[in-house]
Design a protein around this motif. Sequence first.
Motif, mmCIF file in Angstrom:
data_model
loop_
_atom_site.group_PDB
_atom_site.id
_atom_site.type_symbol
_atom_site.label_atom_id
_atom_site.label_comp_id
_atom_site.label_asym_id
_atom_site.label_seq_id
_atom_site.Cartn_x
_atom_site.Cartn_y
_atom_site.Cartn_z
ATOM 1 N N ASN A 233 -24.258 41.752 -46.891
ATOM 2 C CA ASN A 233 -23.313 40.951 -47.667
ATOM 3 C C ASN A 233 -22.193 40.441 -46.778
ATOM 4 O O ASN A 233 -21.031 40.442 -47.164
ATOM 5 C CB ASN A 233 -22.736 41.792 -48.810
ATOM 6 C CG ASN A 233 -21.915 40.963 -49.777
ATOM 7 O OD1 ASN A 233 -22.228 39.802 -50.034
ATOM 8 N ND2 ASN A 233 -20.853 41.553 -50.307
ATOM 9 N N ARG A 234 -22.517 39.982 -45.579
ATOM 10 C CA ARG A 234 -21.466 39.593 -44.640
ATOM 11 C C ARG A 234 -20.743 38.322 -45.078
ATOM 12 O O ARG A 234 -19.526 38.216 -44.930
ATOM 13 C CB ARG A 234 -22.057 39.408 -43.238
ATOM 14 C CG ARG A 234 -22.610 40.718 -42.676
ATOM 15 C CD ARG A 234 -22.935 40.608 -41.218
ATOM 16 N NE ARG A 234 -21.744 40.530 -40.396
ATOM 17 C CZ ARG A 234 -21.732 40.168 -39.135
ATOM 18 N NH1 ARG A 234 -22.859 39.803 -38.555
ATOM 19 N NH2 ARG A 234 -20.626 40.134 -38.444
ATOM 20 N N ARG A 235 -21.480 37.370 -45.645
ATOM 21 C CA ARG A 235 -20.793 36.160 -46.138
ATOM 22 C C ARG A 235 -19.869 36.531 -47.294
ATOM 23 O O ARG A 235 -18.744 36.025 -47.393
ATOM 24 C CB ARG A 235 -21.820 35.120 -46.596
ATOM 25 C CG ARG A 235 -21.167 33.805 -47.033
ATOM 26 C CD ARG A 235 -22.214 32.784 -47.448
ATOM 27 N NE ARG A 235 -23.017 32.351 -46.325
ATOM 28 C CZ ARG A 235 -24.041 31.510 -46.441
ATOM 29 N NH1 ARG A 235 -24.381 31.037 -47.629
ATOM 30 N NH2 ARG A 235 -24.721 31.148 -45.377
ATOM 31 N N GLY A 236 -20.331 37.417 -48.156
ATOM 32 C CA GLY A 236 -19.480 37.876 -49.249
ATOM 33 C C GLY A 236 -18.233 38.579 -48.746
ATOM 34 O O GLY A 236 -17.152 38.453 -49.333
ATOM 35 N N GLU A 237 -18.361 39.334 -47.638
ATOM 36 C CA GLU A 237 -17.204 40.016 -47.061
ATOM 37 C C GLU A 237 -16.172 39.001 -46.560
ATOM 38 O O GLU A 237 -14.967 39.192 -46.733
ATOM 39 C CB GLU A 237 -17.658 40.907 -45.893
ATOM 40 C CG GLU A 237 -18.555 42.068 -46.280
ATOM 41 C CD GLU A 237 -17.785 43.289 -46.716
ATOM 42 O OE1 GLU A 237 -16.592 43.389 -46.384
ATOM 43 O OE2 GLU A 237 -18.376 44.129 -47.405
ATOM 44 N N VAL A 238 -16.630 37.918 -45.944
ATOM 45 C CA VAL A 238 -15.703 36.886 -45.458
ATOM 46 C C VAL A 238 -15.028 36.179 -46.624
ATOM 47 O O VAL A 238 -13.810 35.953 -46.614
ATOM 48 C CB VAL A 238 -16.443 35.866 -44.566
ATOM 49 C CG1 VAL A 238 -15.517 34.711 -44.203
ATOM 50 C CG2 VAL A 238 -16.949 36.534 -43.305
ATOM 51 N N LEU A 239 -15.810 35.841 -47.651
ATOM 52 C CA LEU A 239 -15.229 35.173 -48.816
ATOM 53 C C LEU A 239 -14.228 36.077 -49.522
ATOM 54 O O LEU A 239 -13.193 35.616 -50.007
ATOM 55 C CB LEU A 239 -16.342 34.753 -49.780
ATOM 56 C CG LEU A 239 -17.294 33.670 -49.258
ATOM 57 C CD1 LEU A 239 -18.417 33.407 -50.254
ATOM 58 C CD2 LEU A 239 -16.542 32.372 -48.961
#
Length: 375
Positions: A233-239
């Motif tokens: 969930n790396r994109r979710g972590e950035v968002l």
Amino acid sequence: DGKNRFWDDLRDEKHFAKVDQHIEELFPGHAALALKRWIDGFLANPDTLLQVRAEQAGDAANQKQKTDEFEYNQLCLAVLRMVRLMLSYDFYQNHEERHSLMSRLLDIMYTPHTLVPHGHGERQSQNTETVTTARACMCHILSICLDIDINETLSDLLVEFQKEFNDSHGKHIEITDHRQLKSHLGSLTKNMSWYREFGISHKTFAMTMLDLTRYHDADLRIQALKLLAKSFNRRGEVLAALDEVQFIVDKEDKVVVEKLDDIMSMLVQQDHGELHHIANEMIDEISWMTANLVKLNGRYCSPERREWRHPSNDVVVCHSRQEMFRHADAHEPILSILMHHTNVTEHEFQELEAHGDIVLDLFKTCFDFLAFFCW
């Protein structure tokens, strides 16, 4: 975004420059680099680390082999804990160094071993507990490395926003060209499956993390699941990090944050063994911190008069300042002072009693700050 940044230093380069200065004071003459090279060399032999061969060989292995194996596993655990601490103090700012560290840990994690998962409630040997604790530490280190990567991605996005803002000369920004933003999100997308850079497939990584949840050690199960969730969930972590970004446009706040950083560095470096010599200075600095959290009749309180202590004064907490202080972890040096001077030997307690009034005033000042910090 969970930390204070300045508009003219969105990549936090000034902070890292201070960190480098402190590291050089602690480890002069490139000793920090030598230490990291030693750690890299130690972790470069995965076949010799975190093994239980002698223990599981039973009577076929003599007691010395079992003892040597146990002591070497303890050494490995100590090194991993040191690495985790160094990461938390920004010793691994360089991406290539972190990449090399992650590679070493994955080599260890994926080296065939004979450690069999234990059922919950079964008694473990000291050696097995050491190995499972070390694996939990490795998972935690990998998670910290991912957090640092996400923070760097966020820095890139904030810098792009800054360029757009400056190009618009402070006017309303309407995003019509997403190419720059997509380029950064695209680079993040390429690294979504970070473990594939090290030749590990989705399935292998997921199965390994799930397998670690079968061990008896609760911390290992938790750290493995956290790493698994964070990795997918790396994109979710950035968002999520972007969702926390707030802009505070106030020159006075900037001055306060800069002075707060200096005060925290001073408090951390104080020699608590000479409390009676430094207590007054510490009281003044902590009172300044409290005064910049609390308002009386629309203005910030006076640190000299400590107006928040008067029962008749109706003081209120400035919550924007409170958030800034929380982002700076301003409570940590205060808690360190209290913990240091409440967990003392009998001789040290007698020393504190000899300077009772000033020590009591210091403790009161610490609790004043913590009360408004948590309000």
